[in-house]
Structure formats: C-alpha cells, structure tokens
Design a protein around this motif. Sequence first.
Motif, mmCIF file in Angstrom:
data_model
loop_
_atom_site.group_PDB
_atom_site.id
_atom_site.type_symbol
_atom_site.label_atom_id
_atom_site.label_comp_id
_atom_site.label_asym_id
_atom_site.label_seq_id
_atom_site.Cartn_x
_atom_site.Cartn_y
_atom_site.Cartn_z
ATOM 1 N N THR A 25 -37.000 -15.103 0.557
ATOM 2 C CA THR A 25 -36.312 -15.804 1.637
ATOM 3 C C THR A 25 -37.131 -17.023 2.053
ATOM 4 N N ILE A 26 -36.460 -18.097 2.380
ATOM 5 C CA ILE A 26 -37.123 -19.334 2.777
ATOM 6 C C ILE A 26 -37.906 -19.106 4.079
ATOM 7 N N SER A 27 -39.109 -19.650 4.152
ATOM 8 C CA SER A 27 -39.966 -19.459 5.329
ATOM 9 C C SER A 27 -39.734 -20.570 6.343
ATOM 10 N N LEU A 28 -40.271 -20.380 7.534
ATOM 11 C CA LEU A 28 -40.169 -21.388 8.583
ATOM 12 C C LEU A 28 -40.843 -22.688 8.147
ATOM 13 N N ASP A 29 -41.981 -22.599 7.471
ATOM 14 C CA ASP A 29 -42.654 -23.804 6.976
ATOM 15 C C ASP A 29 -41.796 -24.531 5.941
ATOM 16 N N ASP A 30 -41.141 -23.763 5.072
ATOM 17 C CA ASP A 30 -40.259 -24.359 4.068
ATOM 18 C C ASP A 30 -39.081 -25.068 4.738
ATOM 19 N N VAL A 31 -38.522 -24.439 5.768
ATOM 20 C CA VAL A 31 -37.401 -25.029 6.505
ATOM 21 C C VAL A 31 -37.829 -26.368 7.109
ATOM 22 N N ALA A 32 -39.019 -26.410 7.680
ATOM 23 C CA ALA A 32 -39.519 -27.646 8.292
ATOM 24 C C ALA A 32 -39.592 -28.772 7.257
ATOM 25 N N VAL A 33 -40.038 -28.453 6.056
ATOM 26 C CA VAL A 33 -40.130 -29.450 4.981
ATOM 27 C C VAL A 33 -38.744 -29.944 4.574
ATOM 28 N N GLN A 34 -37.753 -29.058 4.551
ATOM 29 C CA GLN A 34 -36.403 -29.399 4.104
ATOM 30 C C GLN A 34 -35.604 -30.184 5.145
ATOM 31 N N THR A 35 -36.005 -30.112 6.400
ATOM 32 C CA THR A 35 -35.234 -30.717 7.491
ATOM 33 C C THR A 35 -35.043 -32.225 7.325
ATOM 34 N N GLU A 36 -36.012 -32.914 6.787
ATOM 35 C CA GLU A 36 -35.918 -34.374 6.653
ATOM 36 C C GLU A 36 -34.738 -34.803 5.789
ATOM 37 N N TRP A 37 -34.615 -34.245 4.598
ATOM 38 C CA TRP A 37 -33.500 -34.648 3.735
ATOM 39 C C TRP A 37 -32.162 -34.185 4.309
ATOM 40 N N VAL A 38 -32.141 -33.046 5.010
ATOM 41 C CA VAL A 38 -30.899 -32.581 5.639
ATOM 42 C C VAL A 38 -30.418 -33.620 6.649
#
Length: 175
Positions: free
Chosen positions: A52-65
């Motif tokens: 499952t995607i972690s909170l740190d991973d989510v933070a990294v993905q937020t920019e392109w979203v």
Amino acid sequence: MAQEDKAAAILQALEVAGAAHGVDVLEVELVGATKAPTVRVRLDWMDEAKGTISLDDVAVQTEWVSEVIDVVDPFPGSFTLEVSSPGLDRPLRRERDFERFAGEQVALTTKAVEGRKRFSGKLVGMRDDLVVIDTDDGEQTFALDEIRRCAIKPTFAKGEKKTFDKSGGKKAQGK
C-alpha cells in the motif's frame, strides 16, 4: 459543467498521468463549493508487490496530481487538494478491483432511480462481466456502470485491529 462531470474529467486525466508514475488513481471526489471545492484523490501503487502507498509516497505524488488538475482546469477559481492512500474503506471501481478483493465485506451503492440502492455483503468477485455480492438476501449482481460507489467495509473481531503487511495483504492482530 456539473460536479459529477468535473470529477469524471479529473479522474480520466489523472488515470492517464498516473500510469506514467506507476500510480493507480482509485477515486476522485469533489466536496463543498462549486467555485472553490476540495478535490479528494485516493492513490495506490499499480504494482501490488509494492504494498500500500505510504504517506511519504503520497506527498511525493501530490505535485503531479495538482499539475494535472490545473491542466484540466475545471474550476473558475482555486481549489483545495487532498491526496491520500486508500485506507481500510478502499474504493473499488474496476473489474480488477472486484477480482482482487473477492472475499472482502463491501458496501455498494447503485445508480438506480427506483428501488433499493444500497447493498452490503461478501464480495464474490466477477462473473459474466457482473460484480457479484453475497448479501443476506442471496447473491446480487451489478453491471460496473450501475455502481455509483463500492468500498471495502472493514470488519473487526472484538479486541482485534486490522493492519496491512508490506505485500498489501491483510492480517488481523490482537491488541
């Protein structure tokens, strides 16, 4: 453009961009004001082996979203973006979701105009291109396009909490 249409346009654009990032876009929800809504996006890894995607991973993905939503430009003003992992009440939308999580308890809402709209029970999986759920009233089947929302319904035995191991599988643990 209606809120539901805006959410669908955002979801479609994010799914295309998400593939390039190895990310599965599970859900897009618009909440609040029409001019400056909150956009809630749930992400997970496409590769189940990553877990499952972690909170740190989510933070990294937020920019392109955020960048993709800006390109779609569905709002006249600003918006608030909330990006998260699937959580225990993971939404299910695609055939592969219903196959992957067969055996789980789910809550499902249909797009029906008349009659019963809400169902809950054990997800059997897919059969003849239909989602099958075993409810108290017996097996119910639904075409994917009839489903408004379906999510895993977390269940806990007394004194247990549900956690996820690194492979994305579920396991129950005592206190």
